[in-house]
Write an enzyme that holds these catalytic residues in place. Structure first.
Site: not given
Ligand code: ZN
Length: 204
Positions: A111, A153-154, A157
């Site tokens: 990351c 993953h995004e 976030h």
């Protein structure tokens, strides 16, 4: 022009904040289009300078707006993961995961906000995701494999989570310093330098 230079420190609260949807009216505003351009510029420019500069190939495969302090529900993904000479960059506005498969893949993730830290994360092999593009066109797509991992993953976030929150043992995240990268690539499976990231984690 809006420019973005710095990534947030992993303890920054903005990484732990949910980014809300942008209305289509707001999305059309010049200032928001400029923010999107600035995010794209960040993705292309980092570690991609000097003689090796290749405007067509980003060196970050994913970036969410809150990683650099922009609190909008926007992320950028390069779906040409691991294809060294190609890129396939998409801007996803207001992404939401509508469905996840029970079957998972275990893949190594890193990351922008946690340089030199890597770890294996189990994520759904397939997902359905809805989003709009920067012009407000709406899509619902099924992503499979690497694309599914990257988008999860995004979206994490944008919901205030980091990949380290999903490690099976955050006391043993992989630590690969810049100067150790060559050694690591020779034998990644037997790497035995670890770091404890548990104080940076948030429970799911
Ligand atoms: Zn990330």
């Amino acid at each position: 022009m809006t420019t973005i230079r710095t990534r947030l420190d992993p303890t920054d609260e903005r990484l732990r904040t949910v980014c809300k949807d942008i209305s289509l009216r707001e999305l059309r505003l010049k200032k928001n289009q400029q923010v999107i351009d600035a995010l794209l510029e960040f993705v292309y420019a980092r570690n991609n300078k000097g003689e090796k500069h290749n405007r067509k190939k980003p060196t970050i495969i994913g970036l969410s707006a809150n990683q650099v302090g922009v609190m909008e529900r926007i992320c950028i993904v390069d779906l040409a993961v691991r294809r060294n000479n190609y890129s396939d960059v998409h801007v996803l506005i207001n992404p939401h995961i509508l469905w996840k498969s029970k079957t998972t893949n275990l893949r190594k993730e890193g990351c922008v906000n946690l340089p030199n830290v890597w770890g294996y994360v189990a994520r759904s092999q397939k997902i359905d995701v809805s989003y709009v593009d920067r012009w407000g066109n709406a899509y619902t797509v099924r992503a499979v494999g690497w694309a599914a991992t990257l988008i999860q993953h995004e979206v994490d976030h944008l919901n205030g989570y980091l990949f380290i929150d999903r490690l099976s043992d955050p006391k043993k995240a992989l630590l690969v310093r810049d100067e150790d990268l060559v050694a690591y690539k020779k034998d990644p499976k037997n790497w035995n330098t670890f770091t404890d990231v548990s104080r940076l984690c948030r429970s799911l």
